[in-house]
Design an enzyme around this catalytic site. Structure first.
Site, short mmCIF file in Angstrom:
data_model
loop_
_atom_site.label_atom_id
_atom_site.label_comp_id
_atom_site.label_asym_id
_atom_site.label_seq_id
_atom_site.Cartn_x
_atom_site.Cartn_y
_atom_site.Cartn_z
N HIS A 1 0.83 -1.20 0.00
CA HIS A 1 0.00 0.00 0.00
C HIS A 1 0.87 1.26 0.00
O HIS A 1 1.61 1.51 0.95
CB HIS A 1 -0.88 -0.03 1.24
CG HIS A 1 -1.87 1.08 1.35
ND1 HIS A 1 -1.98 1.87 2.46
CD2 HIS A 1 -2.82 1.51 0.49
CE1 HIS A 1 -2.95 2.75 2.29
NE2 HIS A 1 -3.47 2.55 1.10
N HIS B 1 -0.92 10.76 -1.94
CA HIS B 1 -2.23 10.33 -1.49
C HIS B 1 -3.17 11.48 -1.18
O HIS B 1 -4.29 11.53 -1.68
CB HIS B 1 -2.11 9.44 -0.25
CG HIS B 1 -3.44 9.03 0.31
ND1 HIS B 1 -4.10 9.75 1.29
CD2 HIS B 1 -4.25 7.98 0.01
CE1 HIS B 1 -5.24 9.17 1.57
NE2 HIS B 1 -5.37 8.10 0.82
#
Length: 298
Positions: A41, A83
């Site tokens: 991730h 992100h």
């Protein structure tokens, strides 16, 4: 609709027969290792600053094949890997540009973002790490022979980002037959964005982030190959329901779940039959559940 049989094995222990359903990955790949694919991730972000080249390198060091990232667009139209919509949490943007709150990615040029330190917040040993461009990120993945689960982050903020992302991937050699067949998935929380990607480049495998109602799955099966929910929203019956549908590439739809960092949770969702587990600590998850050779198929 494609029904998938559930394989069952019987184990005798002290004279007691114990029935244990095999995972979907085992049923589909009997000659592979035991568990679902493990996806790092934002790179191996439990050990290195997220979405940086250092996190990609760490995932490679751990032997992880799949890497997930997030793509956004700068003020001058470059695609960068980050992100948050804001640069504040993971860079020193407040120090470098103190008068430009709220420090959103879309308000800075690529050159300005390239000046920022994206590693010191995580640890001094990563001081000077930069926010990579998408080109830099896929180049590093190529160096390590890794695979990419690419998330279009907040596509509503960046009209046309689907076409632009596909263009960058094409320019970098990531839309050839080899990459499309087994090394690339494009996902988003935005169903319309994923529908757009599928319309622009039907060969590219896609994933929807979320847990749509089972009644809506026939619609999703027209444009996405994966349903990728948070682990807290999962159940064995939901995973089985997704697997029962055939996606746009003529194969049963898959389930990748996020973000699982604990060994016991990894074993739980693996027992549900998920095809992949997205995690900040890919070594922990791999050690807990094993990993199929290539559960996330092209």
């Amino acid at each position: 609709m494609h029904a998938r049989a559930v394989a069952v094995t019987t184990t005798a222990l002290l004279g007691v027969a114990l029935l244990a359903p095999l995972s979907h990955a085992r049923a589909a790949h009997a000659d592979d290792a035991d568990g679902p694919s493990v996806i790092a991730h934002r790179g191996a972000s439990g050990y290195a600053p997220e979405n940086t080249l250092a996190a990609v390198d760490k995932a490679a060091e751990l032997g992880i094949r799949w890497v997930e990232n997030d793509v956004q667009r700068t003020k001058d139209g470059r695609l960068v890997v980050l992100h948050d919509n804001s640069l504040r949490r993971t860079t020193d943007v407040e120090e470098v540009f103190p008068d430009r709150a709220p420090w959103n990615v879309k308000d800075f040029t690529a050159a300005e973002i390239a000046r920022l330190d994206a590693g010191s917040w995580f640890g001094s040993e990563y001081a000077g790490a930069r926010v990579p461009t998408l080109e830099q990120f896929v180049d590093r993945l190529e160096h390590h022979h890794q695979k990419l689960l690419l998330e279009l982050k907040s596509p509503g903020l960046y009209p046309g980002i689907e076409q632009q992302t596909l263009k960058v991937l094409a320019n970098e050699g990531w839309l050839d037959r080899h990459h499309v067949a087994g090394r690339l998935v494009v996902q988003s929380f935005d169903a319309d964005s994923i529908r757009t990607v599928h319309g622009l480049k039907p060969a590219v495998k896609t994933g929807f982030l979320g847990t749509p109602p089972v009644s809506d799955l026939p619609e999703y099966a027209e444009f996405t190959d994966q349903i990728n929910p948070s682990y807290g929203s999962l159940s064995m019956s939901y995973v089985s329901s997704v697997h029962a549908f055939t996606g746009p590439h003529g194969r049963p739809m898959e389930v990748l779940t996020w973000t699982v960092d604990a060994a016991d949770t990894a074993r739980l969702v693996a027992g549900y039959g998920v095809d992949g587990i997205i995690t900040n600590r890919p070594d922990v998850v791999r050690d807990a559940v094993g990993e199929a050779e290539d559960t996330v198929r092209g």
